[in-house]
Design a protein around this motif. Structure first.
Motif, PDB file in Angstrom:
ATOM      1  N   LYS A 267       0.856  -1.184   0.000  1.00 17.59           N
ATOM      2  CA  LYS A 267       0.000   0.000   0.000  1.00 17.59           C
ATOM      3  C   LYS A 267       0.893   1.235   0.000  1.00 17.59           C
ATOM      4  O   LYS A 267       1.800   1.340   0.825  1.00 17.59           O
ATOM      5  N   LYS A 268       0.625   2.162  -0.903  1.00 16.85           N
ATOM      6  CA  LYS A 268       1.393   3.407  -0.916  1.00 16.85           C
ATOM      7  C   LYS A 268       1.291   4.129   0.428  1.00 16.85           C
ATOM      8  O   LYS A 268       2.240   4.764   0.874  1.00 16.85           O
ATOM      9  N   ALA A 269       0.134   4.025   1.060  1.00 17.92           N
ATOM     10  CA  ALA A 269      -0.076   4.706   2.341  1.00 17.92           C
ATOM     11  C   ALA A 269       0.899   4.226   3.419  1.00 17.92           C
ATOM     12  O   ALA A 269       1.161   4.945   4.380  1.00 17.92           O
ATOM     13  N   ASN A 270       1.460   3.030   3.252  1.00 18.12           N
ATOM     14  CA  ASN A 270       2.422   2.528   4.242  1.00 18.12           C
ATOM     15  C   ASN A 270       3.689   3.379   4.288  1.00 18.12           C
ATOM     16  O   ASN A 270       4.381   3.383   5.300  1.00 18.12           O
ATOM     17  N   PHE A 271       3.999   4.099   3.208  1.00 20.36           N
ATOM     18  CA  PHE A 271       5.196   4.935   3.227  1.00 20.36           C
ATOM     19  C   PHE A 271       5.088   6.034   4.284  1.00 20.36           C
ATOM     20  O   PHE A 271       6.097   6.472   4.825  1.00 20.36           O
ATOM     21  N   THR A 272       3.890   6.481   4.596  1.00 19.63           N
ATOM     22  CA  THR A 272       3.700   7.436   5.684  1.00 19.63           C
ATOM     23  C   THR A 272       4.106   6.794   6.999  1.00 19.63           C
ATOM     24  O   THR A 272       4.819   7.394   7.810  1.00 19.63           O
ATOM     25  N   LYS A 273       3.676   5.564   7.211  1.00 18.04           N
ATOM     26  CA  LYS A 273       4.042   4.826   8.423  1.00 18.04           C
ATOM     27  C   LYS A 273       5.555   4.641   8.490  1.00 18.04           C
ATOM     28  O   LYS A 273       6.167   4.877   9.536  1.00 18.04           O
ATOM     29  N   TYR A 274       6.173   4.264   7.376  1.00 13.78           N
ATOM     30  CA  TYR A 274       7.621   4.065   7.362  1.00 13.78           C
ATOM     31  C   TYR A 274       8.343   5.374   7.684  1.00 13.78           C
ATOM     32  O   TYR A 274       9.331   5.392   8.425  1.00 13.78           O
ATOM     33  N   GLY A 275       7.838   6.474   7.135  1.00 14.24           N
ATOM     34  CA  GLY A 275       8.430   7.778   7.429  1.00 14.24           C
ATOM     35  C   GLY A 275       8.358   8.108   8.914  1.00 14.24           C
ATOM     36  O   GLY A 275       9.306   8.643   9.491  1.00 14.24           O
ATOM     37  N   ARG A 276       7.234   7.793   9.541  1.00 12.79           N
ATOM     38  CA  ARG A 276       7.103   8.024  10.990  1.00 12.79           C
ATOM     39  C   ARG A 276       8.078   7.152  11.774  1.00 12.79           C
ATOM     40  O   ARG A 276       8.680   7.605  12.742  1.00 12.79           O
ATOM     41  N   TYR A 277       8.201   5.900  11.365  1.00 11.87           N
ATOM     42  CA  TYR A 277       9.180   5.022  12.017  1.00 11.87           C
ATOM     43  C   TYR A 277      10.572   5.643  11.946  1.00 11.87           C
ATOM     44  O   TYR A 277      11.284   5.740  12.949  1.00 11.87           O
ATOM     45  N   ILE A 278      10.958   6.068  10.748  1.00  8.01           N
ATOM     46  CA  ILE A 278      12.290   6.622  10.547  1.00  8.01           C
ATOM     47  C   ILE A 278      12.490   7.869  11.407  1.00  8.01           C
ATOM     48  O   ILE A 278      13.500   7.999  12.107  1.00  8.01           O
TER      49      ILE A 278
END
Length: 165
Positions: free
Chosen positions: A87-98
């Motif tokens: 899901k493209k939306a997961n990149f937001t989650k990954y950004g928050r993790y980072i």
């Protein structure tokens, strides 16, 4: 009757805010519609077509739990997240993790390199490993479990998995 002292010195000293240049720049920025960013000395002739509100009202209680956080032998850290769907939306989650990992390590006065990795645990037809935006480049270093072989468009993820990386 009490006389007013008209000879008293009026307090004319004005306090200038420490952030005075920020304040003036913000006011200037609010009037940039139709003007070029070059007015800020930013080396861009792009014109502003609209000035948007700067508040991003988000009220949420959240605790991010990435699947794994590993410290690696070269001093870097790896965030590993498992996904069963792309899901493209997961990149937001990954950004928050980072960003949260950066914050955690900065509080410890450390600045390790950070690897964001996604392991797809299901049959995925197509997945992109990165989402490029001018201000950031979330790159997940995507891979798949060797027992699942149907990923296409993984930017080399299949080859890296089979080579044991």
């Amino acid at each position: 009757m009490e006389e007013k002292d008209t000879n008293k010195k009026k307090d004319t000293d004005a306090t200038i805010a420490y952030q005075n240049k920020d304040i003036v720049s913000k006011l200037f920025g609010d009037r940039m519609k139709g003007k070029s960013l070059s007015l800020f000395g930013l080396g861009s002739d792009l014109k502003v077509v609209d000035v948007k509100p700067t508040n991003i009202p988000i009220v949420q209680a959240r605790e991010l739990r990435m699947d794994n956080l590993f410290e690696l032998e070269d001093g870097s850290v790896a965030i590993l997240d498992y996904e069963s769907a792309y899901k493209k939306a997961n990149f937001t989650k990954y950004g928050r993790y980072i960003m949260d990992v950066i914050d955690r390590y900065l509080r410890e006065e450390k600045e390790p390199d950070i690897h964001m990795m996604v392991l797809y645990t299901a049959d995925i037809e197509e997945a992109k490993a990165s989402m490029e935006r001018t201000a950031c480049l979330p790159d997940t270093g995507g891979s798949i479990l060797p027992c699942r072989g149907s990923v296409r468009g993984m930017d080399g993820g299949r080859q890296e998995t089979h080579r044991g990386r």
